[in-house]
Scaffold this active site. Structure first.
Site, PDB file in Angstrom:
ATOM      1  N   TYR A   1       0.831  -1.204   0.000  1.00  0.00           N
ATOM      2  CA  TYR A   1       0.000   0.000   0.000  1.00  0.00           C
ATOM      3  C   TYR A   1       0.865   1.253   0.000  1.00  0.00           C
ATOM      4  O   TYR A   1       0.660   2.164  -0.811  1.00  0.00           O
ATOM      5  CB  TYR A   1      -0.922  -0.021   1.220  1.00  0.00           C
ATOM      6  CG  TYR A   1      -1.852   1.169   1.316  1.00  0.00           C
ATOM      7  CD1 TYR A   1      -3.012   1.219   0.558  1.00  0.00           C
ATOM      8  CD2 TYR A   1      -1.574   2.217   2.180  1.00  0.00           C
ATOM      9  CE1 TYR A   1      -3.873   2.299   0.655  1.00  0.00           C
ATOM     10  CE2 TYR A   1      -2.436   3.305   2.282  1.00  0.00           C
ATOM     11  CZ  TYR A   1      -3.580   3.342   1.519  1.00  0.00           C
ATOM     12  OH  TYR A   1      -4.426   4.414   1.608  1.00  0.00           O
TER      13      TYR A   1
ATOM     14  N   LYS B   1       1.213   4.187  -3.010  1.00  0.00           N
ATOM     15  CA  LYS B   1       0.910   5.599  -2.795  1.00  0.00           C
ATOM     16  C   LYS B   1       2.140   6.479  -3.044  1.00  0.00           C
ATOM     17  O   LYS B   1       2.017   7.610  -3.514  1.00  0.00           O
ATOM     18  CB  LYS B   1       0.371   5.812  -1.384  1.00  0.00           C
ATOM     19  CG  LYS B   1      -0.995   5.173  -1.149  1.00  0.00           C
ATOM     20  CD  LYS B   1      -2.056   5.704  -2.104  1.00  0.00           C
ATOM     21  CE  LYS B   1      -3.440   5.212  -1.744  1.00  0.00           C
ATOM     22  NZ  LYS B   1      -4.494   5.764  -2.621  1.00  0.00           N
TER      23      LYS B   1
END
Length: 262
Positions: free
Chosen positions: A167, A171
């Protein structure tokens, strides 16, 4: 009370009248708050997400406040799904002036247990879909001389905590993508920026909201003294989408109650 002259000035600064926006992940959480804000500022809004019931409810609520809105149900986890969604998104109102990438998945297995399936799924939705949508809509924006690309990132793009895993990588890549898009198209009137949330109590972070002690501890790490809400992103999104932000590009703008600097 704001007088008519002031209202006119504010409208010139921030109106989105005549603009069309595409918002992924726009049926819940931050994406939904942004979709509503853009619509209330005058934009025609197309919301893309997976669940038809939530999409229909979102568009119904927008229509109730006089907004022009439509929805597209799509899975952004595959290239075919993204491309199909992009083509259907232009049907209601034409090519967009504003692209908001808010759709995301938040899978956080420990790094040592992170498998290729989770890695691939995370990159597909969180990074590749924004890239593909940018490639589809960015050149057209540049040709027309105006456009706004807004991505929703995460604290994990800047520091690793609570099992950032794939994750956080996705990002971090998303913020780099914004800078690359800004470099490519800003000279043609297209800005690309990223909104960086702190801890926001949305369905994506339901596990935090379900643990009051943990939620309170995270709130204490901010300067404001509370965790974020989806509506905290409305003003920042309208600003970045408006003509007032024409000289703001390639930036990561933190909307986090001071969490990142506390």
């Amino acid at each position: 009370m704001i007088d008519q002259k002031s209202q006119g000035y504010l409208a010139r600064l921030f109106t989105l009248d005549g603009r069309t926006a595409v918002v992924t992940g726009g049926s819940s959480g931050i994406g939904r708050a942004i979709a509503e804000a853009l619509a209330r500022a005058g934009a025609r809004v197309v919301v893309i997400a997976r669940r038809e019931a939530e999409l229909a409810a979102t568009v119904e609520e927008l229509a109730a406040v006089g907004a022009s809105a439509a929805w597209v149900a799509a899975d952004l986890g595959s290239r075919a799904g993204v491309r199909g969604a992009a083509e259907r998104a232009v049907e209601p109102f034409g090519e967009p002036d504003i692209l908001v990438n808010s759709a995301g998945i938040n899978l956080r297995p420990p790094m040592g247990e992170l498998g290729e399936e989770v890695w691939d799924a995370t990159m597909a939705v969180n990074l590749e879909a924004p890239y593909l949508l940018g490639q589809r809509f960015g050149p057209g924006m540049a040709e027309r001389g105006h456009g706004r690309i807004i991505h929703v990132s995460s604290q994990q793009a800047h520091r690793a905590f609570v099992q950032s895993g794939a994750y956080g990588v996705s990002k971090g890549g998303l913020e780099s993508l914004a800078r690359s898009q800004a470099e490519a198209w800003s000279a043609h009137g297209v800005t690309a920026n990223t909104l960086v949330p702190g801890v926001v109590l949305t369905p994506l972070n339901a596990r935090i909201a379900a643990d009051p002690e943990r939620a309170a501890a995270l709130a204490a790490r901010t300067m404001v003294g509370r965790n974020g809400l989806a509506e905290d992103f409305a003003g920042a999104a309208v600003f970045l989408a408006s003509d007032s932000a024409a000289y703001v590009t390639g930036q990561s703008i933190f909307v986090d109650g001071g969490l990142s600097v506390h």
